[in-house]
Design a protein around this motif. Structure first.
Motif, PDB file in Angstrom:
ATOM      1  N   LEU A 269      -3.986  -3.424   2.348  1.00 52.58           N
ATOM      2  CA  LEU A 269      -4.366  -2.284   3.174  1.00 52.58           C
ATOM      3  C   LEU A 269      -3.103  -1.522   3.580  1.00 52.58           C
ATOM      4  O   LEU A 269      -2.180  -2.095   4.165  1.00 52.58           O
ATOM      5  N   LEU A 270      -3.071  -0.248   3.256  1.00 54.09           N
ATOM      6  CA  LEU A 270      -1.926   0.598   3.594  1.00 54.09           C
ATOM      7  C   LEU A 270      -2.166   1.227   4.959  1.00 54.09           C
ATOM      8  O   LEU A 270      -3.086   2.041   5.131  1.00 54.09           O
ATOM      9  N   ALA A 271      -1.354   0.838   5.940  1.00 50.95           N
ATOM     10  CA  ALA A 271      -1.567   1.284   7.322  1.00 50.95           C
ATOM     11  C   ALA A 271      -0.243   1.646   7.993  1.00 50.95           C
ATOM     12  O   ALA A 271       0.033   1.236   9.121  1.00 50.95           O
ATOM     13  N   ALA A 272       0.597   2.400   7.273  1.00 48.54           N
ATOM     14  CA  ALA A 272       1.914   2.750   7.828  1.00 48.54           C
ATOM     15  C   ALA A 272       2.167   4.247   7.856  1.00 48.54           C
ATOM     16  O   ALA A 272       3.278   4.691   8.122  1.00 48.54           O
ATOM     17  N   GLY A 273       1.125   5.039   7.590  1.00 47.19           N
ATOM     18  CA  GLY A 273       1.301   6.483   7.504  1.00 47.19           C
ATOM     19  C   GLY A 273       1.664   7.129   8.827  1.00 47.19           C
ATOM     20  O   GLY A 273       1.460   6.564   9.908  1.00 47.19           O
ATOM     21  N   GLN A 274       2.198   8.354   8.771  1.00 44.28           N
ATOM     22  CA  GLN A 274       2.655   9.071   9.961  1.00 44.28           C
ATOM     23  C   GLN A 274       1.604  10.023  10.534  1.00 44.28           C
ATOM     24  O   GLN A 274       1.808  10.592  11.604  1.00 44.28           O
ATOM     25  N   SER A 275       0.509  10.242   9.823  1.00 44.33           N
ATOM     26  CA  SER A 275      -0.594  11.090  10.320  1.00 44.33           C
ATOM     27  C   SER A 275      -0.121  12.492  10.687  1.00 44.33           C
ATOM     28  O   SER A 275      -0.492  13.044  11.733  1.00 44.33           O
ATOM     29  N   VAL A 276       0.703  13.093   9.845  1.00 43.40           N
ATOM     30  CA  VAL A 276       1.293  14.405  10.152  1.00 43.40           C
ATOM     31  C   VAL A 276       0.218  15.464  10.333  1.00 43.40           C
ATOM     32  O   VAL A 276       0.221  16.228  11.311  1.00 43.40           O
ATOM     33  N   ARG A 277      -0.755  15.549   9.413  1.00 43.83           N
ATOM     34  CA  ARG A 277      -1.784  16.589   9.485  1.00 43.83           C
ATOM     35  C   ARG A 277      -2.745  16.363  10.643  1.00 43.83           C
ATOM     36  O   ARG A 277      -3.361  17.300  11.149  1.00 43.83           O
ATOM     37  N   PHE A 278      -2.896  15.106  11.075  1.00 44.35           N
ATOM     38  CA  PHE A 278      -3.820  14.789  12.158  1.00 44.35           C
ATOM     39  C   PHE A 278      -3.261  15.186  13.518  1.00 44.35           C
ATOM     40  O   PHE A 278      -3.992  15.508  14.445  1.00 44.35           O
ATOM     41  N   GLY A 279      -1.931  15.123  13.664  1.00 44.03           N
ATOM     42  CA  GLY A 279      -1.296  15.519  14.907  1.00 44.03           C
ATOM     43  C   GLY A 279      -1.046  14.389  15.877  1.00 44.03           C
ATOM     44  O   GLY A 279      -0.347  14.555  16.880  1.00 44.03           O
ATOM     45  N   SER A 280      -1.608  13.213  15.607  1.00 38.97           N
ATOM     46  CA  SER A 280      -1.383  12.003  16.400  1.00 38.97           C
ATOM     47  C   SER A 280      -1.728  10.829  15.501  1.00 38.97           C
ATOM     48  O   SER A 280      -2.066  11.007  14.325  1.00 38.97           O
ATOM     49  N   ASP A 281      -1.622   9.613  16.018  1.00 45.42           N
ATOM     50  CA  ASP A 281      -1.877   8.444  15.181  1.00 45.42           C
ATOM     51  C   ASP A 281      -3.368   8.344  14.850  1.00 45.42           C
ATOM     52  O   ASP A 281      -4.170   7.849  15.638  1.00 45.42           O
ATOM     53  N   LYS A 282      -3.747   8.815  13.677  1.00 43.28           N
ATOM     54  CA  LYS A 282      -5.168   8.872  13.329  1.00 43.28           C
ATOM     55  C   LYS A 282      -5.786   7.489  13.129  1.00 43.28           C
ATOM     56  O   LYS A 282      -7.008   7.332  13.255  1.00 43.28           O
ATOM     57  N   LEU A 283      -4.965   6.497  12.819  1.00 48.92           N
ATOM     58  CA  LEU A 283      -5.521   5.172  12.580  1.00 48.92           C
ATOM     59  C   LEU A 283      -6.134   4.577  13.840  1.00 48.92           C
ATOM     60  O   LEU A 283      -6.953   3.664  13.764  1.00 48.92           O
ATOM     61  N   LYS A 284      -5.759   5.115  15.011  1.00 56.10           N
ATOM     62  CA  LYS A 284      -6.345   4.665  16.269  1.00 56.10           C
ATOM     63  C   LYS A 284      -7.569   5.490  16.662  1.00 56.10           C
ATOM     64  O   LYS A 284      -8.234   5.189  17.654  1.00 56.10           O
ATOM     65  N   ALA A 285      -7.851   6.534  15.892  1.00 55.89           N
ATOM     66  CA  ALA A 285      -9.011   7.377  16.187  1.00 55.89           C
ATOM     67  C   ALA A 285     -10.292   6.545  16.076  1.00 55.89           C
ATOM     68  O   ALA A 285     -10.450   5.743  15.158  1.00 55.89           O
ATOM     69  N   VAL A 286     -11.190   6.751  17.008  1.00 58.05           N
ATOM     70  CA  VAL A 286     -12.412   5.949  17.078  1.00 58.05           C
ATOM     71  C   VAL A 286     -13.548   6.634  16.308  1.00 58.05           C
ATOM     72  O   VAL A 286     -13.852   7.805  16.549  1.00 58.05           O
ATOM     73  N   VAL A 287     -14.142   5.881  15.397  1.00 57.53           N
ATOM     74  CA  VAL A 287     -15.308   6.345  14.649  1.00 57.53           C
ATOM     75  C   VAL A 287     -16.401   5.290  14.814  1.00 57.53           C
ATOM     76  O   VAL A 287     -16.201   4.120  14.504  1.00 57.53           O
ATOM     77  N   GLU A 288     -17.545   5.721  15.353  1.00 54.32           N
ATOM     78  CA  GLU A 288     -18.675   4.815  15.603  1.00 54.32           C
ATOM     79  C   GLU A 288     -18.256   3.606  16.438  1.00 54.32           C
ATOM     80  O   GLU A 288     -18.595   2.453  16.140  1.00 54.32           O
ATOM     81  N   GLY A 289     -17.453   3.894  17.475  1.00 52.89           N
ATOM     82  CA  GLY A 289     -17.116   2.869  18.450  1.00 52.89           C
ATOM     83  C   GLY A 289     -15.989   1.937  18.081  1.00 52.89           C
ATOM     84  O   GLY A 289     -15.707   0.980  18.809  1.00 52.89           O
ATOM     85  N   GLU A 290     -15.300   2.217  16.972  1.00 52.31           N
ATOM     86  CA  GLU A 290     -14.233   1.328  16.528  1.00 52.31           C
ATOM     87  C   GLU A 290     -13.073   2.134  15.954  1.00 52.31           C
ATOM     88  O   GLU A 290     -13.287   3.102  15.231  1.00 52.31           O
ATOM     89  N   ALA A 291     -11.849   1.740  16.301  1.00 52.63           N
ATOM     90  CA  ALA A 291     -10.685   2.400  15.730  1.00 52.63           C
ATOM     91  C   ALA A 291     -10.695   2.228  14.216  1.00 52.63           C
ATOM     92  O   ALA A 291     -11.105   1.178  13.706  1.00 52.63           O
ATOM     93  N   MET A 292     -10.244   3.235  13.499  1.00 45.05           N
ATOM     94  CA  MET A 292     -10.315   3.179  12.035  1.00 45.05           C
ATOM     95  C   MET A 292      -9.538   1.999  11.466  1.00 45.05           C
ATOM     96  O   MET A 292      -9.972   1.380  10.490  1.00 45.05           O
ATOM     97  N   TYR A 293      -8.396   1.677  12.061  1.00 45.78           N
ATOM     98  CA  TYR A 293      -7.641   0.544  11.522  1.00 45.78           C
ATOM     99  C   TYR A 293      -8.389  -0.772  11.732  1.00 45.78           C
ATOM    100  O   TYR A 293      -8.311  -1.691  10.913  1.00 45.78           O
ATOM    101  N   GLU A 294      -9.151  -0.857  12.840  1.00 47.84           N
ATOM    102  CA  GLU A 294      -9.910  -2.076  13.108  1.00 47.84           C
ATOM    103  C   GLU A 294     -11.049  -2.256  12.096  1.00 47.84           C
ATOM    104  O   GLU A 294     -11.278  -3.367  11.595  1.00 47.84           O
ATOM    105  N   SER A 295     -11.753  -1.179  11.792  1.00 39.75           N
ATOM    106  CA  SER A 295     -12.850  -1.289  10.824  1.00 39.75           C
ATOM    107  C   SER A 295     -12.315  -1.591   9.427  1.00 39.75           C
ATOM    108  O   SER A 295     -12.932  -2.335   8.661  1.00 39.75           O
ATOM    109  N   ALA A 296     -11.139  -1.035   9.100  1.00 36.82           N
ATOM    110  CA  ALA A 296     -10.535  -1.311   7.787  1.00 36.82           C
ATOM    111  C   ALA A 296     -10.140  -2.777   7.663  1.00 36.82           C
ATOM    112  O   ALA A 296     -10.371  -3.418   6.626  1.00 36.82           O
ATOM    113  N   ILE A 297      -9.548  -3.320   8.710  1.00 37.23           N
ATOM    114  CA  ILE A 297      -9.155  -4.734   8.691  1.00 37.23           C
ATOM    115  C   ILE A 297     -10.381  -5.634   8.642  1.00 37.23           C
ATOM    116  O   ILE A 297     -10.404  -6.645   7.920  1.00 37.23           O
ATOM    117  N   SER A 298     -11.425  -5.269   9.377  1.00 42.13           N
ATOM    118  CA  SER A 298     -12.639  -6.099   9.382  1.00 42.13           C
ATOM    119  C   SER A 298     -13.291  -6.154   8.010  1.00 42.13           C
ATOM    120  O   SER A 298     -13.945  -7.140   7.664  1.00 42.13           O
TER     121      SER A 298
END
Length: 457
Positions: A269-298
């Motif tokens: 799982l590649l989880a080291a990006g800088q999220s330049v286009r998002f404007g903040s750390d997008k991997l922490k963005a919550v989708v359906e009640g869970e941060a994206m990095y958490e759902s990816a790891i699960s």
């Protein structure tokens, strides 16, 4: 492999027969008072008789871990009364087969073992199990379903010998059952075949009694307590049915597929990006009640039979990955682009595999910003790669192809030569003749690149 079968009824016993014949180590669980109608061909009988012989197999009741292990050492199958399957903790099975056939899931999770199979309705591949085996009579009986569910229960029994609902013997009242016919008896329509709660139970057709509950069991009105077979063949009463063998064959197919592929692929799982286009750390963005990095790891937690890696430089993601059993590969220079994460993850996976003496056949790369990606898609990509050695296998939706991508080992050197913020797209475009695409559902490959994308995820 060590395989736990939840349930020990006649269909579960048919499954055990196929797995036992293939040389696997089997243990089965059941409830304290089994309600198996075809009990002469079911290992559940061992619960109240101490031992059950079905064809060339013997099952014996085990009261604890020590007795179960002794029975397995002698080449037999232990049956343990354990409705919640707490024995998972000490048995540590490679595979769990839920063959309780309750028409619903009574608690099995995809993370209960490295590989989990749900039998019949009530399970969804990629959600509560890795695959489902069809149990409905007909053209698809015994099929292995890698994405989706079995045909829903209709409440109408399958046609056997030209009869359906008439085959069933049902309790006429609440109370204790007193069989008036035994398994193997020929009966006529209208004949009393049992007494339940003091009320007679009549046969609805002519035929042979193929199944009947044991005497003295407490039953409820309408419960299936027996069945009649119009084909009237004595040997059918004492041998595993065609249906049970077909379902067992599907389970064996799935087990063999897992056995041959486990440990041969790594998931990164590649989880080291800088999220330049998002404007903040997008991997922490919550989708359906869970941060994206958490759902990816699960998603990776569903694949315990494969070594999983998470490439990141973020402490929060590191802690989550480690708690999920993933190996963390540190990337403190995300500004160097995705190629560095690819090379770091791949190098570590190759090193670990070589150290363990099991060289990799391929590596699957996944990303964190696809919140709708299904576990079943990852499973199907692995299956496709196993059956197509030397290929690149990726997910595809319409004309779009994308992550996850599984690279065969012959592309490892090219991946290790990548530079800058370029992933494997260039290599993929240069090797289209080696590409295999696994189709996915609409929207499954959507990337979250900008904050406005969250509104459609």
């Amino acid at each position: 492999m060590k395989i736990l079968i939840k349930g020990a009824g006649d269909l579960a016993t048919g499954i055990a027969s196929r797995l036992y014949g293939a040389g696997h180590q089997i243990m089965m669980t059941d409830i304290a008072v089994p309600l198996t109608v075809r009990r002469l061909v079911a290992f559940s009988r061992a619960v109240y008789e101490g031992e059950a012989v079905v064809e060339d197999m013997t099952a014996r009741l085990a009261k604890n871990q020590e007795e179960a292990e002794e029975i397995m050492e002698q080449g037999d199958i232990p049956v343990i009364v354990d409705p919640k399957a707490e024995c998972i903790q000490w048995f540590q099975p490679d595979v769990i087969v839920d063959a309780i056939l309750a028409k619903r899931n009574l608690g099995t999770k995809i993370t209960d073992a490295p590989f989990v199979i749900g039998v019949g309705p009530g399970f969804t591949a990629g959600e509560d199990c890795n695959c489902v085996v069809e149990t409905k009579r007909g053209h698809t009986l015994g099929n292995v379903i890698w994405d989706g569910s079995a045909i829903p229960n209709t409440g109408v029994p399958g046609n056997v010998g030209g009869y359906s609902i008439e085959r069933l013997i049902k309790a006429s009242a609440d109370g204790v059952i007193e069989p008036k016919a035994v398994i193997g008896d020929l009966v006529r329509k209208g004949q009393i075949v049992a007494i339940t709660g003091g009320e007679p139970v009549y046969a609805l057709m002519d035929g042979i009694v193929r199944g009947m509950l044991q005497p003295g069991v407490q039953v409820t009105k309408g419960l299936k307590i027996g069945d009649i077979d119009a084909r009237a063949k004595q040997e059918h009463c004492r041998t595993i049915s065609d249906k049970a063998r077909a379902i067992g064959g599907g389970v064996l197919d799935a087990v063999c597929s897992y056995e041959k592929s486990r440990g041969k692929y790594a998931l990164i799982l590649l989880a080291a990006g800088q999220s330049v286009r998002f404007g903040s750390d997008k991997l922490k963005a919550v989708v359906e009640g869970e941060a994206m990095y958490e759902s990816a790891i699960s998603r990776f937690e569903a694949f315990q039979g494969f070594k999983s890696y998470v490439v990141t430089g973020k402490e929060e993601i590191t802690l989550s990955a480690e708690s999920a059993g993933c190996t963390v590969v540190c990337n403190k220079e995300p500004e160097k682009g995705i190629s560095l994460s690819v090379k770091l993850g791949l190098t570590k996976a190759i090193e670990d595999a070589d150290e363990n003496g099991t060289p990799l056949r391929g590596v699957l790369f996944s990303v964190c910003d696809q919140p709708r990606l299904k576990k079943s898609t990852i499973q199907r990509i692995i299956n496709t790669a196993f059956h197509n050695p030397g290929k690149i296998v990726c997910a595809g939706e319409g004309t779009r192809n994308g992550n996850p991508v599984l690279w065969d080992k012959r592309f490892f050197d090219k991946l290790l030569e990548l530079d800058g913020d370029i992933g494997g797209k260039k290599i993929l475009k240069e090797n289209l003749d080696s590409l295999k695409i696994v189709p996915v559902q609409a929207g499954e490959l959507q990337d979250i690149d900008r904050k406005e994308d969250l509104g459609t995820a």
